[in-house]
Design an enzyme around this catalytic site. Structure first.
Site, short mmCIF file in Angstrom:
data_model
loop_
_atom_site.label_atom_id
_atom_site.label_comp_id
_atom_site.label_asym_id
_atom_site.label_seq_id
_atom_site.Cartn_x
_atom_site.Cartn_y
_atom_site.Cartn_z
N LYS A 66 133.51 42.81 8.75
CA LYS A 66 134.74 43.50 9.12
C LYS A 66 135.68 43.79 7.93
O LYS A 66 135.53 44.83 7.31
CB LYS A 66 135.42 42.75 10.26
N TYR A 78 130.00 51.15 23.42
CA TYR A 78 130.05 50.64 24.79
C TYR A 78 130.31 51.76 25.80
O TYR A 78 130.98 51.54 26.81
CB TYR A 78 131.13 49.54 24.90
N TYR A 80 131.81 35.91 20.89
CA TYR A 80 131.22 37.23 20.59
C TYR A 80 130.62 37.17 19.19
O TYR A 80 131.31 36.76 18.24
CB TYR A 80 132.27 38.35 20.66
N ASP A 123 130.93 31.90 12.42
CA ASP A 123 130.99 33.36 12.39
C ASP A 123 132.45 33.73 12.10
O ASP A 123 133.30 33.70 12.99
CB ASP A 123 130.52 33.91 13.74
C1 LIG Z 1 132.58 42.35 15.12
C2 LIG Z 1 131.95 41.01 15.14
C3 LIG Z 1 130.56 40.86 14.95
C4 LIG Z 1 129.63 42.04 14.79
O1 LIG Z 1 129.88 42.78 13.64
P1 LIG Z 1 129.37 44.30 13.56
O2 LIG Z 1 129.72 44.72 12.17
O3 LIG Z 1 130.12 45.05 14.61
O4 LIG Z 1 127.91 44.28 13.81
C5 LIG Z 1 130.05 39.58 14.97
N1 LIG Z 1 130.84 38.51 15.13
C6 LIG Z 1 132.18 38.61 15.29
C7 LIG Z 1 133.00 37.38 15.45
C8 LIG Z 1 132.77 39.87 15.32
O5 LIG Z 1 134.09 39.97 15.52
#
Ligand SMILES: *Cc1c(COP(=O)(O)O)cnc(C)c1O
Length: 426
Positions: free
Chosen positions: A276, A21, A150, A247
């Site tokens: 993550k 960013y 997000y 997600d």
């Molecule tokens: C970090 C994150 C993503 C994206 O993952 P990257 O490995 O950075 O591409 C998608 N969804 C959520 C909820 C996240 O916290």
């Protein structure tokens, strides 16, 4: 190239290296990390160590340089660090898929290994759209989500990130147009549940899926909401032929006090993304899990394959470390550790509520958030935290922490002091 001094390294970094960013060249000078161990980052300029309050963006749950994870990587490195996944398979990937299926909500049976969280969301969206195509309903191709989310930085994930004030506002009008509803209130409100049901019903003919972050919205604003909304979504999706995607990239692996946040509501989504903390913060890997209904639907279609296959799919090195990280997590009383950190953050952050300019203080599981009533001064806030010996990375109006689960009580207290200091000076 000879070894670089810290000033040389910073100069080259500024000239050539893009950071998250960031503009090019970067405006804020990064700190140079030389090594990391336990919960501490060692700085290359000789100024000492910082306790990592960010767990490298939710990922390093067991801390750095962990002997078990190191050994898993070393052992796998000597066998093979990578082979292609097309036509070949290997034990680390198979074991990982089995571990993920066993630990995730009942009914998620199939695993697509992706190379980052954003890609796993792309795959989730592709699965959902293709499912309806296969069933002869190609009009069902939009997504519904609540604001404040997000889901990553590639194209489809950006389209379901918060459309205003977020990192991707620039792309409104260029991205696929998705259906947005209001952000979920903290507590359960029947009127909001009604809004969810009505929006899903109204758009059912064009909706492939609802996609949300369950219980904790991460980088879209660090907001928490009642798990009861997950049941509302499940019921409305079932009633109106819409798939449900969770997600869990940020919330997975115990962070909110359940193994997955879906567990707060005992809901199984049709598709779930994890990432993550999957490899304990060692290597990049994510996964998209789905039910047999979704997999069968795709596989019965006119194009009966999921056309996705990253070069580094199923990377054995990452998969071996992921297996070790999951076994390490499940082999300990992780819930007690998360609850211990939750209690420490609650105690330590209480003082922030009294500060001028602080709008809200909230803690859930091993996540602590101080929300300001103004945009944070990143430089001042970061420097205030560093003076307390802690690494934090505030954004927008938020100073937040999600420390490694191995963070001791004294370090949790130190992190909380640093969050307060950052709130005072940021
Ligand atoms: C970090 C994150 C993503 C994206 O993952 P990257 O490995 O950075 O591409 C998608 N969804 C959520 C909820 C996240 O916290």
């Amino acid at each position: 190239m000879p070894e670089l001094t810290v000033p040389e390294l910073l100069e080259l970094d500024r000239r050539h290296v893009w950071h998250p960013y960031g503009p090019m060249p970067g405006r804020q000078e990064p700190l140079v990390v030389e090594s990391a161990s336990g919960v501490r980052l060692r700085l290359a300029d000789g100024s000492g160590e910082l306790v990592d309050g960010m767990a490298s963006w939710w990922s390093a749950i067991h801390g750095y340089n962990h002997p078990v994870l190191n050994e898993a990587a070393r052992g796998q490195l000597e066998r093979m660090s990578h082979v292609m996944f097309g036509g070949l398979t290997h034990e680390p990937a198979v074991r990982l898929a089995k571990l993920l299926v066993d630990m995730s909500p009942e009914g998620l049976e199939h695993v697509f290994l992706a190379d980052s969280g954003s890609v796993s969301v792309e795959v989730a969206v592709k699965m959902c759209l293709q499912y309806w195509r296969s069933l002869g309903r190609p009009r069902k191709q939009r997504l519904l989500t609540w604001r404040g989310g997000y889901h990553g930085d590639t194209w489809q994930p950006m389209s379901v990130c918060d459309p205003e004030g977020g990192m991707h506002e620039l792309w409104t009008g260029v991205l696929p147009r998705q259906v947005f509803v209001d952000p979920p209130p903290v507590a359960y409100e029947e009127s909001y549940a009604e809004q969810l049901r009505a929006s899903i019903e109204r758009h059912a003919d064009e909706l492939a899926a609802v996609i949300v972050e369950p219980v904790v919205q991460g980088a879209g604003g660090m907001r928490f909401h009642s798990p009861a909304y997950l049941r509302v979504l499940r019921e409305a999706c079932d009633a109106h032929d819409v798939l449900l995607v969770f997600d869990e990239i940020a919330t997975g692996f115990g962070r909110t006090g359940t193994l997955f946040a879906a567990g707060h509501a005992a809901v199984t989504p049709d598709v779930m993304c994890v990432g993550k903390a999957l490899t304990g913060g060692y290597l990049t890997m994510a996964a998209t899990l789905c039910t047999s209904r979704v997999a069968d639907g795709i596989s019965r279609g006119a194009v009966p394959v999921l056309a996705h296959g990253p070069t580094f799919m199923g990377n054995p090195l990452a998969a071996a470390v992921a297996c070790a990280s999951i076994e390490l997590l499940l082999g300990q009383d992780w819930l007690t550790e998360v609850k211990r950190i939750e209690a420490g953050l609650r105690d330590g952050l209480a003082a922030a509520a009294e500060l001028d300019g602080v709008e809200d203080v909230r803690v859930l599981g091993a996540v602590g958030v101080v929300q300001l009533d103004h945009a944070v001064d990143m430089k001042a806030a970061t420097e205030a935290a560093v003076r307390e010996g802690v690494w934090l990375r505030p954004f927008r109006d938020l100073i937040y922490t999600m420390p490694p689960y191995v963070t001791g009580d004294a370090d949790v207290a130190r992190i909380a002091r640093a969050v307060c200091a950052a709130a005072r000076e940021g």
